[in-house]
Design a protein around this motif. Structure first.
Motif, mmCIF file in Angstrom:
data_model
loop_
_atom_site.group_PDB
_atom_site.id
_atom_site.type_symbol
_atom_site.label_atom_id
_atom_site.label_comp_id
_atom_site.label_asym_id
_atom_site.label_seq_id
_atom_site.Cartn_x
_atom_site.Cartn_y
_atom_site.Cartn_z
ATOM 1 N N LEU A 407 0.820 -1.215 0.000
ATOM 2 C CA LEU A 407 0.000 0.000 0.000
ATOM 3 C C LEU A 407 0.850 1.259 0.000
ATOM 4 O O LEU A 407 0.545 2.224 -0.716
ATOM 5 C CB LEU A 407 -0.930 -0.014 1.212
ATOM 6 C CG LEU A 407 -2.085 -1.021 1.171
ATOM 7 C CD1 LEU A 407 -2.764 -1.115 2.527
ATOM 8 C CD2 LEU A 407 -3.104 -0.633 0.100
ATOM 9 N N LEU A 408 1.906 1.269 0.786
ATOM 10 C CA LEU A 408 2.752 2.463 0.840
ATOM 11 C C LEU A 408 3.503 2.671 -0.470
ATOM 12 O O LEU A 408 3.633 3.814 -0.945
ATOM 13 C CB LEU A 408 3.732 2.359 2.003
ATOM 14 C CG LEU A 408 4.645 3.574 2.210
ATOM 15 C CD1 LEU A 408 3.826 4.856 2.363
ATOM 16 C CD2 LEU A 408 5.550 3.384 3.412
ATOM 17 N N GLN A 409 3.976 1.604 -1.076
ATOM 18 C CA GLN A 409 4.660 1.739 -2.364
ATOM 19 C C GLN A 409 3.707 2.271 -3.433
ATOM 20 O O GLN A 409 4.069 3.158 -4.216
ATOM 21 C CB GLN A 409 5.238 0.395 -2.780
ATOM 22 C CG GLN A 409 6.392 -0.080 -1.913
ATOM 23 C CD GLN A 409 6.807 -1.500 -2.219
ATOM 24 O OE1 GLN A 409 6.555 -2.013 -3.312
ATOM 25 N NE2 GLN A 409 7.447 -2.156 -1.259
ATOM 26 N N ASN A 410 2.497 1.751 -3.449
ATOM 27 C CA ASN A 410 1.513 2.246 -4.416
ATOM 28 C C ASN A 410 1.148 3.702 -4.146
ATOM 29 O O ASN A 410 0.919 4.484 -5.082
ATOM 30 C CB ASN A 410 0.256 1.378 -4.372
ATOM 31 C CG ASN A 410 0.503 -0.030 -4.895
ATOM 32 O OD1 ASN A 410 1.488 -0.277 -5.604
ATOM 33 N ND2 ASN A 410 -0.375 -0.950 -4.554
ATOM 34 N N GLU A 476 12.661 2.373 3.557
ATOM 35 C CA GLU A 476 12.739 1.082 2.859
ATOM 36 C C GLU A 476 11.824 1.055 1.637
ATOM 37 O O GLU A 476 12.216 0.622 0.552
ATOM 38 C CB GLU A 476 12.374 -0.035 3.843
ATOM 39 C CG GLU A 476 12.285 -1.417 3.222
ATOM 40 C CD GLU A 476 11.724 -2.440 4.189
ATOM 41 O OE1 GLU A 476 11.294 -3.508 3.734
ATOM 42 O OE2 GLU A 476 11.710 -2.157 5.416
ATOM 43 N N CYS A 477 10.595 1.533 1.815
ATOM 44 C CA CYS A 477 9.632 1.517 0.710
ATOM 45 C C CYS A 477 10.026 2.520 -0.382
ATOM 46 O O CYS A 477 9.790 2.261 -1.571
ATOM 47 C CB CYS A 477 8.236 1.831 1.233
ATOM 48 S SG CYS A 477 7.527 0.522 2.270
ATOM 49 N N ARG A 484 11.745 0.097 -8.695
ATOM 50 C CA ARG A 484 10.665 -0.178 -9.649
ATOM 51 C C ARG A 484 10.635 0.856 -10.764
ATOM 52 O O ARG A 484 10.338 0.542 -11.920
ATOM 53 C CB ARG A 484 9.322 -0.215 -8.911
ATOM 54 C CG ARG A 484 9.176 -1.369 -7.939
ATOM 55 C CD ARG A 484 7.876 -1.292 -7.144
ATOM 56 N NE ARG A 484 6.701 -1.357 -8.002
ATOM 57 C CZ ARG A 484 5.442 -1.327 -7.543
ATOM 58 N NH1 ARG A 484 5.228 -1.227 -6.228
ATOM 59 N NH2 ARG A 484 4.424 -1.399 -8.378
ATOM 60 N N VAL A 485 10.922 2.117 -10.421
ATOM 61 C CA VAL A 485 10.967 3.160 -11.441
ATOM 62 C C VAL A 485 12.083 2.881 -12.446
ATOM 63 O O VAL A 485 11.900 2.978 -13.672
ATOM 64 C CB VAL A 485 11.154 4.544 -10.787
ATOM 65 C CG1 VAL A 485 11.392 5.610 -11.862
ATOM 66 C CG2 VAL A 485 9.934 4.910 -9.958
#
Length: 597
Positions: A407-410, A476-477, A484-485
């Motif tokens: 959720l935090l990454q999104n 960390e996130c 991912r980018v």
């Protein structure tokens, strides 16, 4: 013992079996075609002479077998009682089984109609499913015990500390005040309410449209109250605060005057009196409740379009702000639920922009997750930056590390500007890779509407990210998102397109109204953002475009010739700030004299 005697005592069909060893081994077998007779000692006492002879004849046998017979009678009586108990238990079990079969048969029929699975699991599983199966309205049910901020203050600071502070204030309190749910006796320091001119009735416009026990209500103004309201509107148009204060002196429970004077106190940094005037207004509004208007059920509605209803929304919103300022976050959460339940679909004051903050501060993580799940389909809550970031925090606090990471990454991918705002507000220095990375550092294409929503969230909730254990998880996130980018994740491109298309328009009117009432210095509403040409008044900011008015609002001919009426109103409101402050002091002295009287 003779056979005749045994027949007399035990019944007609008797067989006597005697063992080969001794008298003590004698066993008596009693059989009868009819129901067995219960032993009655009075039958022996009333027996005839023939029975006496029989007893004399068997005297030796009875004497030798006294112990045996005594034990045998007790054993037989105990066995008979035990048999009766087992028989009754079997009959009871049979009836229960018949009832259970009937219940199961009914459950199957209901399940066929409702589409529920047939009973194939244990009762515990079914009960758990029924408990969790709550509606989106039920999640807004208010718990009355949490509406009293003094209970929460006692939990925080201790009951002795709070009670000691209240005992000094109770001396001048009137004793004939009506008991209410939103304002408690500890909050009331003013004169008692006689006739305010306010009442509430069922809203006939919705009488045929109500479903699922939802009732619509509307506030009513008496003829005398309407006269006071007209004077108040004229005082507002005059842009002279002393005129409003004079109305307050004459009519202590006029709602809009209380709201306006509370705003004056707030701007002069007199927060104590600002909160008191809001409490007085809320007390008056609650005293006018309809008998069926139950604030705890989440089934009572008020139409915000109707002019006379809006005072309750605005007063309640300001009250929860003052309560939250005292660190009573659990109470503020209940007030948010109440405010949202009055119009959950329309949400005229955009309570969804702050309900996450109070839920997390109150540590109601599970409730907040359920709330988001239930209202996501109808409200699209995850399109708001405050909701997605707060959802991640809620899962993290519950120990759901995997879900929290996702959720935090999104959230960081969808709303990357929030990160830099958070780091700046929390005065946190990060590594150069994050600080100067194009993904987080520069977003010139962010729309003004989205930028304001993100800033509103950060200014209100940045303290949540400074708590223990949060920043390492955030770091960390962030690095995972950067990986991912750089790897060209498709979700990155999807969110870029989504941001460029969904947040290009102007902010909805309810969000603008929320920002004005929240009164955060870092987030303000510009005149250019206001849709329409209506003036922004603190007692009724940005009324709906389809407003249903019972009073005429200021017309264009009566307004000052200025394109910036919003700024002109507030500046003119305090052009004689010394005179207004003096009038407020006179008002405070007047209230103290009334309390002493």
């Amino acid at each position: 013992m003779s056979t005749r005697y045994m027949k007399k005592v035990y019944g007609s069909d008797v067989t006597l079996e005697t063992g080969n060893d001794n008298t003590s081994d004698t066993e008596v077998s009693v059989t009868s075609n009819a129901k067995s007779k219960s032993f009655n000692v009075f039958d022996v006492l009333n027996s005839d002479k023939e029975d006496i002879d029989d007893r004399q004849e068997d005297e030796d046998l009875i004497t030798n077998s006294t112990d045996y017979n005594t034990k045998r009678k007790k054993k037989k009586k105990h066995k008979k009682l035990e048999n009766e108990r087992i028989k009754n238990q079997q009959e009871h079990d049979g009836e229960c089984n018949e009832n259970i079969d009937e219940i199961e048969r009914s459950i199957r029929e209901v399940n066929k109609l409702l589409g529920e699975p047939l009973p194939g699991c244990s009762t515990q599983v079914l009960e758990a499913q029924w408990v969790d199966d709550i509606s989106k309205e039920d999640i807004l049910i208010v718990q009355r015990k949490h509406l009293n901020p003094h209970n929460e203050l006692k939990r925080i600071f201790g009951s002795k500390t709070i009670e000691a502070g209240q005992s000094k204030k109770n001396k001048g309190r009137p004793g004939n005040l009506k008991k209410t749910w939103l304002i408690y006796p500890e909050d009331i320091y003013w004169v008692s309410l006689k006739k305010s001119g306010l009442s509430m009735s069922l809203d006939l416009d919705y009488s045929t449209e109500t479903t699922e026990n939802v009732l619509y209500f509307v506030y009513e103004h008496s003829a005398s109250y309407k006269e006071i309201q007209q004077k108040f509107l004229q005082a507002v148009e005059s842009l002279n605060p002393e005129n409003i204060i004079s109305i307050m002196n004459a009519h202590s429970y006029h709602i809009d005057s209380l709201l306006q004077v509370s705003e004056m106190c707030k701007l002069t940094e007199d927060l104590a009196h600002a909160a008191e005037f809001i409490k007085r207004a809320l007390y008056c509004l609650e005293c006018a409740f309809h008998p069926f208007f139950n604030i705890t059920t989440a089934k009572c509605r008020l139409d915000y379009r109707k002019q006379q209803n809006r005072a309750f929304f605005i007063t309640l919103f300001k009250h929860l702000g003052f309560v939250g300022g005292r660190a009573c976050y659990r109470t503020s959460l209940e007030l948010c639920k109440l405010l949202l339940s009055l119009d959950p679909e329309g949400d005229p004051l955009a309570v969804v922009l702050c309900i996450d903050f109070y839920a997390l501060k109150a540590k109601e993580y599970e409730w907040f997750i359920k709330f988001c799940n239930l209202w996501e389909d109808s409200r699209n809550l995850t399109q708001l930056p405050n909701i997605v970031y707060s959802l991640a925090l809620a899962h993290f606090r519950l120990g759901n590390k995997t879900d929290a990471d996702t959720l935090l990454q999104n959230a960081l991918i969808m709303f990357p500007d929030v990160l830099m705002l958070l780091l700046e507000k929390c005065s946190i220095q990060t590594d150069s890779k994050v600080r100067f990375h194009e993904f987080f550092y520069s977003h010139a294409n962010t729309s003004p509407a989205l930028e304001k929503l993100q800033k509103l969230y950060v200014m209100r909730s940045f303290h949540l990210w400074k708590e223990t254990g949060i920043l390492p998880w955030l770091e960390e996130c962030v690095h995972t998102v950067l990986n991912r980018v750089e790897s060209g994740d498709d979700y990155i491109k999807y969110c870029q397109v989504k941001r460029s298309t969904r947040y290009r328009g102007k902010l909805p009117r309810n969000i603008l109204r929320h920002i004005i009432l929240s009164d955060l210095q870092e987030v303000i509403v510009n005149v250019q953002e206001i849709q329409g040409e209506d003036p922004v008044l603190s007692h009724d900011p940005l009324p709906p475009l389809d407003s249903i008015d019972i009073y005429k609002r200021p017309t264009a001919n009566n307004r000052p010739n200025s394109s910036n009426f919003f700024s002109l109103f507030f500046s003119s409101l305090f052009r004689n700030i010394n005179g207004a402050a003096a009038a407020l002091n006179d008002l405070n002295l007047l209230e103290e004299n009334d309390d002493q009287a």
